[in-house]
Design an enzyme around this catalytic site. Structure first.
Site, PDB file in Angstrom:
ATOM      1  N   LYS A  35       4.037 -19.572 -10.623  1.00  0.00           N
ATOM      2  CA  LYS A  35       5.487 -19.356 -10.660  1.00  0.00           C
ATOM      3  C   LYS A  35       5.822 -18.161 -11.560  1.00  0.00           C
ATOM      4  O   LYS A  35       6.610 -17.287 -11.194  1.00  0.00           O
ATOM      5  CB  LYS A  35       6.128 -20.611 -11.249  1.00  0.00           C
ATOM      6  CG  LYS A  35       7.275 -21.169 -10.452  1.00  0.00           C
ATOM      7  CD  LYS A  35       7.836 -22.289 -11.252  1.00  0.00           C
ATOM      8  CE  LYS A  35       8.508 -23.307 -10.421  1.00  0.00           C
ATOM      9  NZ  LYS A  35       9.041 -24.387 -11.258  1.00  0.00           N
ATOM     10  N   GLU A 149      24.117 -29.009 -17.687  1.00  0.00           N
ATOM     11  CA  GLU A 149      24.303 -28.039 -16.610  1.00  0.00           C
ATOM     12  C   GLU A 149      25.091 -28.692 -15.471  1.00  0.00           C
ATOM     13  O   GLU A 149      24.825 -29.816 -15.106  1.00  0.00           O
ATOM     14  CB  GLU A 149      22.903 -27.637 -16.112  1.00  0.00           C
ATOM     15  CG  GLU A 149      22.904 -26.607 -15.044  1.00  0.00           C
ATOM     16  CD  GLU A 149      23.689 -25.391 -15.466  1.00  0.00           C
ATOM     17  OE1 GLU A 149      23.285 -24.711 -16.417  1.00  0.00           O
ATOM     18  OE2 GLU A 149      24.727 -25.127 -14.840  1.00  0.00           O
ATOM     19  N   LEU A 151      25.759 -26.789 -12.455  1.00  0.00           N
ATOM     20  CA  LEU A 151      25.691 -25.947 -11.250  1.00  0.00           C
ATOM     21  C   LEU A 151      25.166 -26.723 -10.044  1.00  0.00           C
ATOM     22  O   LEU A 151      24.482 -27.728 -10.182  1.00  0.00           O
ATOM     23  CB  LEU A 151      24.815 -24.718 -11.499  1.00  0.00           C
ATOM     24  CG  LEU A 151      23.332 -24.887 -11.822  1.00  0.00           C
ATOM     25  CD1 LEU A 151      22.503 -25.131 -10.582  1.00  0.00           C
ATOM     26  CD2 LEU A 151      22.832 -23.641 -12.531  1.00  0.00           C
ATOM     27  N   GLU A 153      22.981 -26.438  -6.341  1.00  0.00           N
ATOM     28  CA  GLU A 153      22.040 -25.610  -5.603  1.00  0.00           C
ATOM     29  C   GLU A 153      22.775 -24.963  -4.436  1.00  0.00           C
ATOM     30  O   GLU A 153      23.706 -25.545  -3.886  1.00  0.00           O
ATOM     31  CB  GLU A 153      20.878 -26.451  -5.072  1.00  0.00           C
ATOM     32  CG  GLU A 153      19.917 -26.853  -6.162  1.00  0.00           C
ATOM     33  CD  GLU A 153      18.722 -27.614  -5.615  1.00  0.00           C
ATOM     34  OE1 GLU A 153      18.082 -27.155  -4.665  1.00  0.00           O
ATOM     35  OE2 GLU A 153      18.451 -28.688  -6.172  1.00  0.00           O
ATOM     36  N   LYS A 202      27.529 -35.497 -18.445  1.00  0.00           N
ATOM     37  CA  LYS A 202      26.706 -35.045 -17.321  1.00  0.00           C
ATOM     38  C   LYS A 202      26.426 -36.199 -16.353  1.00  0.00           C
ATOM     39  O   LYS A 202      26.635 -36.094 -15.142  1.00  0.00           O
ATOM     40  CB  LYS A 202      25.398 -34.463 -17.883  1.00  0.00           C
ATOM     41  CG  LYS A 202      24.323 -34.219 -16.860  1.00  0.00           C
ATOM     42  CD  LYS A 202      24.692 -33.098 -15.913  1.00  0.00           C
ATOM     43  CE  LYS A 202      23.728 -33.039 -14.752  1.00  0.00           C
ATOM     44  NZ  LYS A 202      23.975 -31.946 -13.854  1.00  0.00           N
ATOM     45  N   GLY A 255      22.090 -36.696  -1.031  1.00  0.00           N
ATOM     46  CA  GLY A 255      20.660 -36.463  -1.283  1.00  0.00           C
ATOM     47  C   GLY A 255      20.508 -35.424  -2.371  1.00  0.00           C
ATOM     48  O   GLY A 255      21.401 -35.227  -3.190  1.00  0.00           O
ATOM     49  N   CYS A 258      19.414 -34.350  -7.599  1.00  0.00           N
ATOM     50  CA  CYS A 258      20.202 -34.831  -8.744  1.00  0.00           C
ATOM     51  C   CYS A 258      20.897 -36.169  -8.528  1.00  0.00           C
ATOM     52  O   CYS A 258      20.661 -37.113  -9.278  1.00  0.00           O
ATOM     53  CB  CYS A 258      21.230 -33.783  -9.116  1.00  0.00           C
ATOM     54  SG  CYS A 258      20.465 -32.209  -9.479  1.00  0.00           S
ATOM     55  N   LYS A 261      18.703 -39.394  -8.106  1.00  0.00           N
ATOM     56  CA  LYS A 261      17.970 -39.628  -9.354  1.00  0.00           C
ATOM     57  C   LYS A 261      18.928 -40.057 -10.484  1.00  0.00           C
ATOM     58  O   LYS A 261      18.685 -41.044 -11.175  1.00  0.00           O
ATOM     59  CB  LYS A 261      17.272 -38.312  -9.718  1.00  0.00           C
ATOM     60  CG  LYS A 261      16.665 -38.216 -11.053  1.00  0.00           C
ATOM     61  CD  LYS A 261      15.997 -36.864 -11.239  1.00  0.00           C
ATOM     62  CE  LYS A 261      16.873 -35.847 -11.936  1.00  0.00           C
ATOM     63  NZ  LYS A 261      17.228 -36.160 -13.310  1.00  0.00           N
TER      64      LYS A 261
END
Ligand code: UGA
Length: 429
Positions: A35, A149, A151, A153, A202, A255, A258, A261
């Site tokens: 990566k 965070e 944001l 995807e 969050k 789905g 995030c 989970k």
């Protein structure tokens, strides 16, 4: 300032590039050599609109670096942001192995008075464990803060540059001032909270959005029983200012990496603090059961899947990403294969990921275009609302075999499709 971001997933890379664009020196640190090698060459190892360009621009300025070497990045860093993954265990609890492993690696290299920021989603209370884990490995003074965070995807760069708010969890005035200064160019409201409240904010935000989606999915199921149209219902309830029309798309359930989970984790966390019959257990169960239930109904409606060719359009978990974590296709395609269908999958960006994560099967093929995917299809399942899929002129295709069209996001014109010989089914209508 000099900043290190540990973890180069989509949160880490986007944040690194954005902080670099404010003129700071930024190191993206990751243990994954491949990566890092790829990022050093400005190649983002996943699809995220606008990110590669931002990365290239910032790397060209000479103050954005990627490394696997903690000793290169951490000793210079005033701020170290932990943005590693926090996957769930089988029981739905958060797995903090990557967080603690990052703590262990960074601790020996800390610069005095550095601020260690938790950006990874972790349950309230964990900051204290993180603090003691680092403190047990170094005498160097440091502070802990939480900057969650928010944001999404697919729009990660835009969301990071234009956040609705910046949440800073800290009990130190000095730490707050430094982190507020860092985020000032975003021109967003900056909130100071306790570390625990920041982490609860969050979880609560994601749990609320997942609950909202589950609510409208439940309403859409009721609409299907009585002839109401959920889209009409949304247009009416949405005008209530307390409710609003945004983020209100019924479908096959939420789905991604995030919501599933985080809902499981907040449910497990609630149980661990003796809040056993919590709402989140139920939200998670309803969402888990949704696709099997809908596929079962569809199977009955179309008279079984055996011997049929099914085009599945959209394999990623949502548009504008190649991420397939908890994507509906991962449940829909195995279901169809098990019931004897031949499946032709299509996605504008996620086909290579699909080949890795879906089972290899002699009845599963991938098409390069929508045309190719739907050519022989008895059934089309429009799974993800990629613009390329929603703008495809299905209604201009002459359809002689009465293809069944399942529009799982209510994106298509029912009348138009019907006049061209499709049998149309939406959600909640
Ligand atoms: C989500 C949150 O929206 C972000 O605020 C948060 O920062 C992020 O999780 C995270 O915790 O990192 P993301 O998973 O990228 O972002 O995507 P969303 O656009 O929120 O979609 C999540 C799921 O909900 C998708 O499966 C989507 O199809 C579904 N969804 C969304 C619906 O079914 N209906 C809707 O109205 C909206």
């Amino acid at each position: 300032m000099t900043i290190s971001i540990i973890g180069t997933g989509f949160v880490g890379v986007v944040s690194a590039a954005v902080y670099a664009s404010f003129g700071h020196t930024v190191y993206g640190v990751d243990i994954d050599e491949n990566k890092v090698a790829s990022l050093k060459n400005s190649v983002v190892p996943f699809y995220e609109p606008d990110l590669e360009q931002l990365l290239k621009t910032q790397q060209a300025t000479g103050h954005l670096f990627f490394t696997t070497d903690y000793s290169q990045a951490i000793p210079q860093s005033d701020i170290i942001i932990i943005a590693v993954g926090t996957p769930s265990t089988q029981e739905g609890q958060v797995n903090l192995d990557y967080v603690f492993s990052a703590c262990k690696s960074l601790a020996p290299h800390l610069k005095p008075d550095a601020i260690v920021v938790l950006k990874s989603t972790v349950p309230p209370g964990i900051a204290k464990d993180v603090e003691s884990s680092i403190a047990s490995l170094t005498q160097t003074p440091f502070s802990i803060a939480s900057v969650p965070e928010f944001l999404k995807e697919g729009t990660a760069v835009h969301d990071t540059l234009h956040p609705d708010r910046v949440v800073i969890g800290t009990n130190s005035d000095k730490v707050f001032q430094t982190l507020a200064e860092l985020h000032k160019p975003l021109q967003a409201p900056i909130l100071r909270l306790s570390v625990e409240s920041a982490q609860m904010a969050k979880y609560s935000s994601n749990a609320y959005l997942a609950t909202r989606i589950t609510f409208i999915n439940e309403i859409s199921d009721i609409c299907e029983k009585n002839g109401a149209d959920v889209e009409e219902v949304i247009s009416a309830i949405g005008l209530d200012k307390r409710i609003g029309t945004h983020y209100w798309y019924p479908g096959l359930g939420y789905g991604g990496s995030c919501f599933p989970k985080d809902v499981k984790e907040i449910a497990a966390y609630s149980r661990s603090v003796n809040l056993h019959n919590n709402l989140f257990n139920t939200i998670d169960r309803i969402n888990e059961e949704r696709i099997p239930k809908i596929m079962n109904n569809l199977e009955t409606t179309v008279g079984g899947f055996e011997g049929k060719t099914v085009a599945v359009l959209g394999l990623a978990f949502k548009p504008n990403t190649d991420d397939m974590r908890e994507a509906p296709s991962l449940k829909v395609i195995p279901y169809l294969l098990e019931k004897g269908a031949t499946v032709i999958g299509y996605d504008p960006k996620a086909t290579e990921t699909a080949k890795k994560v879906l089972p290899v099967h002699d009845r599963l093929q991938y098409a390069l275009t929508i045309d190719e995917a739907i050519k022989q299809a008895h059934l089309i399942i429009a799974l993800i609302e990629w613009q390329e899929i929603t703008s495809y002129p299905f209604a201009q295709k002459k359809n002689e075999i009465n293809t069944y069209f399942f529009d799982t996001r209510n994106q298509f014109d029912e009348q138009e499709l019907k006049t061209r010989g499709f049998v149309y089914q939406g959600v909640g209508r």
